[in-house]
Design a protein around this motif. Sequence first.
Motif, PDB file in Angstrom:
ATOM      1  N   VAL A 332       1.484   3.028   4.089  1.00 25.12           N
ATOM      2  CA  VAL A 332       0.568   2.105   4.756  1.00 25.12           C
ATOM      3  C   VAL A 332       1.360   0.884   5.213  1.00 25.12           C
ATOM      4  N   GLU A 333       2.096   1.070   6.295  1.00 25.77           N
ATOM      5  CA  GLU A 333       2.839  -0.006   6.956  1.00 25.77           C
ATOM      6  C   GLU A 333       3.450  -0.991   5.957  1.00 25.77           C
ATOM      7  N   ASN A 334       3.095  -2.276   6.088  1.00 27.79           N
ATOM      8  CA  ASN A 334       3.735  -3.299   5.252  1.00 27.79           C
ATOM      9  C   ASN A 334       3.021  -3.516   3.929  1.00 27.79           C
ATOM     10  N   GLU A 335       2.068  -2.668   3.606  1.00 28.51           N
ATOM     11  CA  GLU A 335       1.142  -3.060   2.548  1.00 28.51           C
ATOM     12  C   GLU A 335       1.222  -2.270   1.262  1.00 28.51           C
ATOM     13  N   THR A 336       1.289  -0.964   1.352  1.00 24.26           N
ATOM     14  CA  THR A 336       1.206  -0.148   0.143  1.00 24.26           C
ATOM     15  C   THR A 336       1.585   1.293   0.486  1.00 24.26           C
ATOM     16  N   GLY A 337       1.376   2.193  -0.440  1.00 26.57           N
ATOM     17  CA  GLY A 337       1.593   3.613  -0.205  1.00 26.57           C
ATOM     18  C   GLY A 337       0.454   4.380  -0.842  1.00 26.57           C
ATOM     19  N   CYS A 338       0.625   5.687  -0.904  1.00 26.49           N
ATOM     20  CA  CYS A 338      -0.425   6.512  -1.508  1.00 26.49           C
ATOM     21  C   CYS A 338       0.107   7.912  -1.723  1.00 26.49           C
ATOM     22  N   GLY A 339      -0.284   8.511  -2.817  1.00 23.81           N
ATOM     23  CA  GLY A 339       0.070   9.903  -3.060  1.00 23.81           C
ATOM     24  C   GLY A 339      -1.131  10.667  -3.569  1.00 23.81           C
ATOM     25  N   VAL A 340      -1.175  11.956  -3.209  1.00 21.34           N
ATOM     26  CA  VAL A 340      -2.278  12.823  -3.628  1.00 21.34           C
ATOM     27  C   VAL A 340      -1.680  14.116  -4.176  1.00 21.34           C
ATOM     28  N   VAL A 341      -2.063  14.502  -5.395  1.00 19.77           N
ATOM     29  CA  VAL A 341      -1.597  15.758  -5.990  1.00 19.77           C
ATOM     30  C   VAL A 341      -2.767  16.386  -6.759  1.00 19.77           C
ATOM     31  N   PRO A 342      -3.213  17.590  -6.392  1.00 22.37           N
ATOM     32  CA  PRO A 342      -4.220  18.274  -7.216  1.00 22.37           C
ATOM     33  C   PRO A 342      -3.636  18.541  -8.607  1.00 22.37           C
ATOM     34  N   TYR A 343      -4.488  18.515  -9.625  1.00 16.98           N
ATOM     35  CA  TYR A 343      -3.940  18.615 -10.982  1.00 16.98           C
ATOM     36  C   TYR A 343      -4.949  19.279 -11.905  1.00 16.98           C
ATOM     37  N   THR A 344      -4.432  20.006 -12.913  1.00 24.40           N
ATOM     38  CA  THR A 344      -5.292  20.608 -13.936  1.00 24.40           C
ATOM     39  C   THR A 344      -4.835  20.138 -15.314  1.00 24.40           C
ATOM     40  N   TYR A 345      -5.725  19.477 -16.044  1.00 27.29           N
ATOM     41  CA  TYR A 345      -5.432  19.078 -17.422  1.00 27.29           C
ATOM     42  C   TYR A 345      -5.756  20.264 -18.318  1.00 27.29           C
ATOM     43  N   LYS A 346      -4.723  20.705 -19.077  1.00 30.22           N
ATOM     44  CA  LYS A 346      -4.890  21.915 -19.887  1.00 30.22           C
ATOM     45  C   LYS A 346      -4.897  21.571 -21.371  1.00 30.22           C
ATOM     46  N   GLU A 347      -5.864  22.164 -22.077  1.00 30.68           N
ATOM     47  CA  GLU A 347      -5.987  21.937 -23.512  1.00 30.68           C
ATOM     48  C   GLU A 347      -4.715  22.323 -24.264  1.00 30.68           C
ATOM     49  N   LYS A 348      -4.030  23.368 -23.775  1.00 30.22           N
ATOM     50  CA  LYS A 348      -2.870  23.879 -24.508  1.00 30.22           C
ATOM     51  C   LYS A 348      -1.581  23.151 -24.130  1.00 30.22           C
ATOM     52  N   SER A 349      -1.658  22.226 -23.194  1.00 28.52           N
ATOM     53  CA  SER A 349      -0.472  21.444 -22.825  1.00 28.52           C
ATOM     54  C   SER A 349      -0.382  20.234 -23.753  1.00 28.52           C
ATOM     55  N   ILE A 350       0.755  20.039 -24.380  1.00 27.88           N
ATOM     56  CA  ILE A 350       0.864  18.931 -25.339  1.00 27.88           C
ATOM     57  C   ILE A 350       0.715  17.575 -24.643  1.00 27.88           C
ATOM     58  N   PRO A 351       1.415  17.318 -23.530  1.00 26.12           N
ATOM     59  CA  PRO A 351       1.191  16.023 -22.865  1.00 26.12           C
ATOM     60  C   PRO A 351      -0.274  15.814 -22.454  1.00 26.12           C
ATOM     61  N   ASN A 352      -0.942  16.851 -21.952  1.00 28.43           N
ATOM     62  CA  ASN A 352      -2.351  16.712 -21.563  1.00 28.43           C
ATOM     63  C   ASN A 352      -3.243  16.462 -22.780  1.00 28.43           C
ATOM     64  N   THR A 521       1.147  -2.241  13.517  1.00 29.84           N
ATOM     65  CA  THR A 521       0.733  -1.457  14.677  1.00 29.84           C
ATOM     66  C   THR A 521      -0.640  -1.905  15.184  1.00 29.84           C
ATOM     67  N   ILE A 522      -1.252  -2.827  14.479  1.00 26.14           N
ATOM     68  CA  ILE A 522      -2.553  -3.323  14.906  1.00 26.14           C
ATOM     69  C   ILE A 522      -2.395  -4.817  15.200  1.00 26.14           C
ATOM     70  N   SER A 523      -3.065  -5.272  16.230  1.00 26.56           N
ATOM     71  CA  SER A 523      -2.869  -6.675  16.605  1.00 26.56           C
ATOM     72  C   SER A 523      -3.600  -7.594  15.622  1.00 26.56           C
ATOM     73  N   PHE A 524      -3.108  -8.801  15.524  1.00 31.68           N
ATOM     74  CA  PHE A 524      -3.668  -9.759  14.580  1.00 31.68           C
ATOM     75  C   PHE A 524      -5.161  -9.972  14.838  1.00 31.68           C
ATOM     76  N   GLU A 525      -5.525 -10.042  16.120  1.00 25.33           N
ATOM     77  CA  GLU A 525      -6.923 -10.323  16.463  1.00 25.33           C
ATOM     78  C   GLU A 525      -7.847  -9.182  16.017  1.00 25.33           C
ATOM     79  N   ASN A 526      -7.340  -7.961  16.019  1.00 20.38           N
ATOM     80  CA  ASN A 526      -8.188  -6.818  15.663  1.00 20.38           C
ATOM     81  C   ASN A 526      -8.184  -6.498  14.169  1.00 20.38           C
ATOM     82  N   TYR A 527      -7.366  -7.214  13.424  1.00 19.07           N
ATOM     83  CA  TYR A 527      -7.161  -6.830  12.015  1.00 19.07           C
ATOM     84  C   TYR A 527      -8.308  -7.249  11.093  1.00 19.07           C
TER      85      TYR A 527
END
Length: 572
Positions: A332-352, A521-527
């Motif tokens: 996101v330009e000068n501001e931040t980022g973002c990540g998306v990952v589908p995930y399954t929490y498993k009962e048999k996984s020790i970290p989960n 990429t967006i003008s100040f007036e439109n922001y």
Amino acid sequence: MLRLRGGQVYDPANGCDGQVRDICIGDDGRIVSELPADAPVLDLSGCIVFPGGVDVHTHIGGAALNFARGMIPEQHRRAVPIYRTAHRRAGLVGTTPTTFATGYVYAGMGWTTANEAAVPVLSARHTHEELADTPILDKTACVLMANNEILLDLLEQGEEEQARHVLAWYVHAAKAYGVKAVNPGGVAGWKWGKDCKGLHEVVPGYRRVTPAQIIATLARFCDELHLPHPLHLHCNNLGAPGNVHTTLETMRVADGHRVHFAHLQYHAYGGDDWFTMRSAAAEIAECFNGHPHFTADAGAVLFGTTVTVTADGPWQHLLYQLTGRKWGNLDVENETGCGVVPYTYKEKSIPNAVQWAVGLELLLLIDDPWRIALTTDHPNGATFWRYPEIIHLLMNADYRREQLRKLPEKARSRIILPELTREYTLREIAIITSAGPARMLGLTQKGHLGPGADADIVVYNRSASIPQMFAHPRYVFKHGVLVIEEGELRASPEGHQYAVTPPFDPAIEDYLRPLFQQYYTISFENYPINPEQLPHVQLLSPPAPSHSVEQPQPASPPRPHSSSAASNPSSC
Ligand SMILES: [Zn+2]
């Protein structure tokens, strides 16, 4: 107007703990102390009455969530459809419910207010559009500011006064309610493939700025600007074994300010790596308990499939490497980022299994329920419509023990949940689901049932089944309107949205305008979003900024929300 007669009322903000009393709804959709004798009556004998639920940290609208919706068609295929009727629009429930469905499902469980916790200013317009399409719920939104390069440049130059005006201007431009910090400095570093693991490391691309400086400064700005909600902080090192040290150090850095620690569960792990990961909930809870001006939400995890969505880009890349699942990265330009990952929490996984336990442990070890709210960081830890499962785990220690037996033995040796016998009472559930988060957000008309409060009310049939009771309230009122009756949607009013307009020096616009020309990429007036484009948003003006650090107000002990409630102890 309507008199709700004879329910057993849990209104912790007004000291009401299960006493039988009437609740009176006035014609303006607010609670009043009395009604004429001939006012209509709804008999609630034998029922349990709570203030409407308030979600202090959820992700229900905006570009990132929409991106996640698009990335998981396989989950949507299994989702429950909602068909169009006279009162409702079509939609899908599932992991990331569509906008209209989000409003219906939250309200269907008795939740009437939600805080969208991560909005890039650049896509705030999109978020507002989606929130406007999310009915029934009242909404607030926090904007992402801890990796904003214009702000970081000013901190680098030691121009703090200027930086505070910039922060206030961005909140004004986004029509936001609060300020969110995600992995301060780390997301800015991720633009160059780097991260900030240590609080006192210099942010990549800078010579002096550190995550510690960003956290302390933003927390102070939120105090000085008198924002109703404190800095909403997603700490550095989310999800990593051993991150307890970063979180404890963050608490030291933030000491002296109000700070809301988001999804604390993801920041409370001991051990050195994935093979030795253990719960560090006890260390975190001990430190947190000693800082009465801190609040937190649980970010609890439940086993099952979901999708993780966060501005913490470097963490999401690691999660992708660990799982091999789909991965989306947004910049996101000068501001931040973002990540998306589908995930399954498993009962048999020790970290989960450790994660599952840590969320519950924090809820059970933090001794003041006013300072820890029930959340799953929807949809990250689990979808919000699974909250009743967590309420069941908190209220019934035998049920917890039963669930613990399903975990791998090695996981059970790395958690302390088996030792915890505390069981939440109904009063405490009303606090962590409503009264506490309303107070954390500074929404004085929410989370209680005293005169002057919005008549957001949920009525449960008493039931031996806790999850059944909390998943299917008998009635839900939103601003005095009956929206849910016996599981059926009766009305779908639009919700309100609240934003703050902290004051800033108008000259700051002359400083920002050329930077926008050069870098955006967006003008100040439109922001900035024009308030006329958002007629449903109520703008609240905090008092003028103070220049000295004020003594933060502790979140406890409980106090009435309004002077009218204080002068009206007749409520109980
Ligand atoms: Zn979140």
